[in-house]
Design an enzyme around this catalytic site. Structure first.
Site, PDB file in Angstrom:
ATOM      1  N   HIS A 121     -52.539  76.596 -16.056  1.00 40.02           N
ATOM      2  CA  HIS A 121     -51.643  76.365 -14.909  1.00 40.02           C
ATOM      3  C   HIS A 121     -50.250  76.007 -15.444  1.00 40.02           C
ATOM      4  CE1 HIS A 121     -49.801  74.466 -11.431  1.00 40.02           C
ATOM      5  NE2 HIS A 121     -50.674  75.133 -10.696  1.00 40.02           N
ATOM      6  N   GLU A 177     -44.896  84.531 -12.585  1.00 37.46           N
ATOM      7  CA  GLU A 177     -45.336  83.718 -11.455  1.00 37.46           C
ATOM      8  C   GLU A 177     -44.202  82.855 -11.043  1.00 37.46           C
ATOM      9  OE1 GLU A 177     -48.583  80.395 -10.157  1.00 37.46           O
ATOM     10  OE2 GLU A 177     -47.132  79.774 -11.645  1.00 37.46           O
TER      11      GLU A 177
END
Ligand code: PGA
Length: 228
Positions: A98, A140
């Site tokens: 993440h 992202e």
């Protein structure tokens, strides 16, 4: 074309303590009874709350995942929790890499690869996170991730068609590497009840990974309703 499965993943990050995680998971039990089959829901509680949340959700279709794992099964690794330990308590998924792990805890691609291999070797399904900062202007939308729980803390909104374009690129890249493995690609970054459907409408977006807005029962319910 209507999607066969829609993945709705709730990353509770470090927002919820033990009692709050227990409460939210118990509230989700009732809610899960009305979930359409195509909705594949998973929650990612803190390490501390994972056992209790797995127990509460055991008889529901809601899966539980780890927010982070260590790749060695056991040993002198103070403070770490292994993929094997999460698997052992009944977790199904594990977030790997993440952006908050990469940026705040300086996780490298090498460590992320080890975690991917660690998860796969014991049958925990890894959810590999990839992204970009605003400076890198690749993908992202790390710049779109919320900085806190409040609506005012919302990151910048990433246009759904732009997200879809990048998802298409990621899908093609993964398919070229794996051939027979169709990747499932989720979008994450300040998804809210009023934006969830727009993302899920896109052809290359198989689901969403929601942080802040997944930690309140009402906003999470609204996201699920809007996704159905
Ligand atoms: P957010 O988190 O929904 O709070 O922006 C998303 C994520 O971290 O992937």
């Amino acid at each position: 074309m209507a999607k066969t499965n829609i993945y709705l993943f709730a990353n509770w990050k470090m927002y919820l303590g033990m009692a709050e995680s227990e409460k939210l998971s118990k509230d989700l039990v009732k809610f899960s009874k009305k979930l359409p089959k195509k909705i594949k829901m998973a929650v990612f509680p803190s390490a501390l709350s994972s056992t209790a949340v797995v127990k509460n959700l055991k008889k529901t279709p809601i899966a539980v995942g780890a927010q982070n794992i260590y790749f060695e099964d056991k040993g002198g690794f103070t403070g770490e929790v292994s993929a094997a330990m999460y698997k052992d308590i009944g977790s199904k998924y594990a977030l790997v890499g993440h952006s908050e792990r990469r940026h705040l805890f300086h996780e490298t691609n090498h460590e992320i690869r080890m975690k991917m291999e660690g998860a796969l070797s014991i049958g925990l399904m890894p959810v590999l996170c990839v992204g970009e900062t605003a400076q890198e202007s690749a993908y992202e939308p790390v710049w779109a991730i919320s900085k806190g729980l409040g609506v005012q803390e919302q990151g910048k909104h990433c246009d759904a068609t732009e997200a879809n374009r990048v998802h298409g690129f990621i899908k093609k890249t993964v398919l070229a590497l794996t051939k027979d493995l169709e990747p499932i690609i989720l979008f994450g970054g300040s998804v809210r009840p009023n934006t969830a459907a727009e993302y899920l409408k896109q052809s290359n977006i198989d689901g969403i990974l929601v942080g802040a807005a997944s930690t309140h029962l009402d906003s999470w319910k609204d996201i699920v309703h809007n996704a159905c």
